[in-house]
Design an enzyme around this catalytic site. Structure first.
Site, PDB file in Angstrom:
ATOM      1  N   HIS A 221       0.851  -1.189   0.000  1.00  0.00           N
ATOM      2  CA  HIS A 221       0.000   0.000   0.000  1.00  0.00           C
ATOM      3  C   HIS A 221       0.889   1.241   0.000  1.00  0.00           C
ATOM      4  CE1 HIS A 221      -4.040  -1.618   1.811  1.00  0.00           C
ATOM      5  NE2 HIS A 221      -4.111  -1.511   0.498  1.00  0.00           N
ATOM      6  N   CYS A 315      -2.862   2.918   9.167  1.00  0.00           N
ATOM      7  CA  CYS A 315      -3.859   1.948   8.697  1.00  0.00           C
ATOM      8  C   CYS A 315      -5.091   1.864   9.593  1.00  0.00           C
ATOM      9  CB  CYS A 315      -3.243   0.552   8.602  1.00  0.00           C
ATOM     10  SG  CYS A 315      -1.780   0.442   7.566  1.00  0.00           S
TER      11      CYS A 315
END
Length: 321
Positions: A221, A315
């Site tokens: 990511h 996150c």
């Protein structure tokens, strides 16, 4: 000296700060980073600072499917709950209101609230979200619960027809801190086609999207290897990006602070900038130097149990205001 405060502790960890006029690590090449030598200050202390974050308690958090290179070790549920609580308190102590979405049994990764939608605001349509299309089928249902949560609170739902493409919310879509553009990673979770479709939707709102190809599977990511610190400076791991993407980055940032491979795998690039603080799972002397130069105070929150799933501070929250 500057202090890295440990969330949930009355103690502080201190590191010597080096000369604040030197930008980046010594091995950053001016031929790669042509603007890295500029000494222009501009911390974005008053612009676009987040006020509210959405989190999900780790009630059903688990590691049952290897979705990235970090996964495979068993987690300590009690420790995970404590670490999540410390992160929530660190955000609140930094002036952020925390709202919660209810966890759902069987959805192991719901705690990582950065991924299920992209959150934005536009003067023409007000607050909106773009629902994600998750790469792994085990995460598809999460999007339904998050979309419903935002719809119930008056957010406009912008459905982008992604068909067979993937797009994973703020894991790969990161606002520039003044909301002038969106940085969009692709290659492991979000697909290039998904980013292109998202960019077309944002173009209709006058928001440019800068696409960045990721090439290191430990940086699956964008939020694992790229963290804007203010309007001028970014913390990043260059080897995570393709050569063409590095050129794009060098054209947009005044100060590029380079992380090593070891630092990025310790999730130092997955921190959160909020109201003059940088919330991070750990601080190295190198990171401490960078934060001092950018006038940010480190706040350390241990996230070891969540790192076993490939995630950390960034996150586990999504800013919604």
């Amino acid at each position: 000296m500057s202090c890295a405060w440990l969330a949930g502790s009355s103690n502080s960890v201190k590191f010597d700060s080096l000369c604040p006029n030197v930008v980046g690590s010594a091995d950053i090449s001016s031929s790669v980073w042509p603007d890295a030598g500029r000494c222009r200050r501009g911390p974005l202390s008053l612009l676009s600072m987040p006020k509210t974050a959405l989190m999900c308690p780790p009630t059903f958090f688990d590691v049952r499917e290897a979705k990235n290179p970090y996964m495979g070790r068993p987690i300590d549920r009690k420790k995970a709950q404590q670490q999540w609580g410390n992160l929530r308190r660190a955000l609140e102590d930094s002036g952020v209101k925390v709202e919660l979405i209810d966890p759902v049994e069987g959805l192991d990764d719901m705690v990582f609230t950065a991924n299920q939608v992209f959150v934005g605001w536009h003067d023409r349509i007000g607050k909106f979200v773009v629902p994600s299309s998750m790469h792994h089928s085990s995460r598809h249902e999460e999007v339904v619960f998050f979309t419903r949560w935002f719809r119930d609170r008056g957010y406009r739902i912008l459905e982008v027809d992604l068909t067979d493409e993937c797009l994973e919310g703020h894991g790969d879509l990161i606002w520039h801190l003044d909301h002038s553009r969106v940085w969009a990673g692709y290659g492991f979770r979000s697909t290039q086609g998904g980013v292109e479709l998202f960019a077309a939707a944002m173009k209709d709102l006058g928001v440019p999207v800068v696409s960045l190809e990721l090439v290191d599977d430990h940086c699956y990511h964008l939020d694992t290897c790229f963290c804007p610190l203010n309007g001028d400076a970014v913390l990043m791991y260059p080897a995570a990006f393709s050569g063409e993407s590095l050129k794009k980055l060098s054209n947009h940032w005044t100060r590029i602070h380079e992380l090593s491979r070891d630092e990025v795998q310790q999730f130092l690039g997955n921190g959160v900038v909020v109201n003059g603080h940088f919330i991070t799972p750990r601080v190295t002397p190198h990171l401490n130097e960078i934060l001092a130069r950018e006038q940010l105070t480190p706040v350390v929150v241990e996230t070891s149990e969540f790192e076993k799933s490939g995630g950390s501070v960034f996150c586990m929250k999504t800013f919604i205001e």
